[in-house]
Every structure is written in structure tokens, then in C-alpha cells.
Design a protein around this motif. Structure first.
Motif, PDB file in Angstrom:
ATOM      1  N   LYS A  69       0.988  -1.050   0.161  1.00 43.75           N
ATOM      2  CA  LYS A  69      -0.024   0.196  -0.149  1.00 43.75           C
ATOM      3  C   LYS A  69       0.936   1.276   0.008  1.00 43.75           C
ATOM      4  O   LYS A  69       0.504   2.094  -0.718  1.00 43.75           O
ATOM      5  N   GLU A  72       2.366   1.801  -3.635  1.00 41.27           N
ATOM      6  CA  GLU A  72       1.284   2.059  -4.172  1.00 41.27           C
ATOM      7  C   GLU A  72       0.817   3.499  -4.194  1.00 41.27           C
ATOM      8  O   GLU A  72       0.765   4.563  -5.020  1.00 41.27           O
ATOM      9  N   ASN A  73       0.835   4.171  -2.965  1.00 37.40           N
ATOM     10  CA  ASN A  73       0.641   5.502  -2.389  1.00 37.40           C
ATOM     11  C   ASN A  73       1.752   6.530  -3.092  1.00 37.40           C
ATOM     12  O   ASN A  73       1.659   7.334  -3.728  1.00 37.40           O
ATOM     13  N   THR A  75       3.435   5.755  -5.484  1.00 37.45           N
ATOM     14  CA  THR A  75       3.600   5.662  -6.934  1.00 37.45           C
ATOM     15  C   THR A  75       2.579   6.613  -7.655  1.00 37.45           C
ATOM     16  O   THR A  75       2.857   7.529  -8.411  1.00 37.45           O
ATOM     17  N   GLN A  76       1.582   6.701  -6.461  1.00 35.03           N
ATOM     18  CA  GLN A  76       0.402   7.791  -7.252  1.00 35.03           C
ATOM     19  C   GLN A  76       0.623   9.178  -6.959  1.00 35.03           C
ATOM     20  O   GLN A  76       0.492  10.064  -7.455  1.00 35.03           O
ATOM     21  N   GLN A  77       1.771   9.435  -6.388  1.00 37.57           N
ATOM     22  CA  GLN A  77       2.430  10.807  -6.003  1.00 37.57           C
ATOM     23  C   GLN A  77       3.333  11.031  -6.999  1.00 37.57           C
ATOM     24  O   GLN A  77       4.022  12.072  -6.896  1.00 37.57           O
ATOM     25  N   GLY A  78       3.883  10.125  -7.791  1.00 39.61           N
ATOM     26  CA  GLY A  78       4.824  10.358  -8.958  1.00 39.61           C
ATOM     27  C   GLY A  78       6.075  10.075  -8.547  1.00 39.61           C
ATOM     28  O   GLY A  78       7.078  10.115  -8.980  1.00 39.61           O
ATOM     29  N   GLU A  80       9.049   7.497  -8.110  1.00 35.76           N
ATOM     30  CA  GLU A  80       8.929   6.032  -8.704  1.00 35.76           C
ATOM     31  C   GLU A  80       9.741   5.178  -7.561  1.00 35.76           C
ATOM     32  O   GLU A  80      10.831   5.552  -7.171  1.00 35.76           O
TER      33      GLU A  80
END
Length: 88
Positions: A69, A72-73, A75-78, A80
């Protein structure tokens, strides 16, 4: 049910422990019915150990799920990031 509680890679081991619990539980019941409490106590100890093994696998899955999780969070914030699993 057990498949949702442990990681996929732990599933077979968890099933084996669950089967062990089920089988020994029958022995425990049989021993107590016949008044063989020493043997029943040994069965109970084996059951408890199998439960501990499964609980440890559950804890590992919870920690793994939290890490996934987080990745994923990020990654969603850009950000890498790569998740590398350690097996063993």
C-alpha cells in the motif's frame, strides 16, 4: 478462508498447519474422553504451535500488505519506487 489470511507463497504451509490442527484436535478429544490427560496436553501443545505458525504467517502478510500500500501511494504521488520481495 485461509487464502485471504496469508501470502500466496505461504498458502500451502498454512493449509498443512490447519490440517494438522484439525487432525490433532480429534486426537485431543479422544484422549480427554478416555481420561488420558497427559496425551491430551501434548496434543494441545501441538495445536498451539501450529496456531502460532499460522499467526506468524498472518503477521507477515499484514506487514507485506502495508508495504504494498505504501508503494502504491508513493507511485500515485509520482515517486518511482520498486518493491523487491525477499523469499526465505
Amino acid at each position: 478462508m485461509i487464502s485471504t489470511l496469508v501470502r500466496d507463497e505461504d498458502f500451502r504451509k498454512a493449509c498443512k498447519e490447519q490440517k494438522n490442527i484439525d487432525e490433532i484436535l480429534l486426537e485431543l478429544i479422544n484422549h480427554t474422553k478416555h481420561g488420558n490427560y497427559a496425551a491430551a496436553e501434548l496434543c494441545a501443545e501441538e495445536i498451539i504451535e501450529s496456531i502460532r505458525v499460522i499467526r506468524k504467517m498472518q503477521s507477515i502478510k499484514r506487514e507485506h500488505d502495508k508495504l504494498v500500500k505504501l508503494v502504491e501511494n508513493l507511485t500515485q504521488q509520482g515517486i518511482e519506487i520498486e518493491l523487491i520481495k525477499k523469499y526465505g
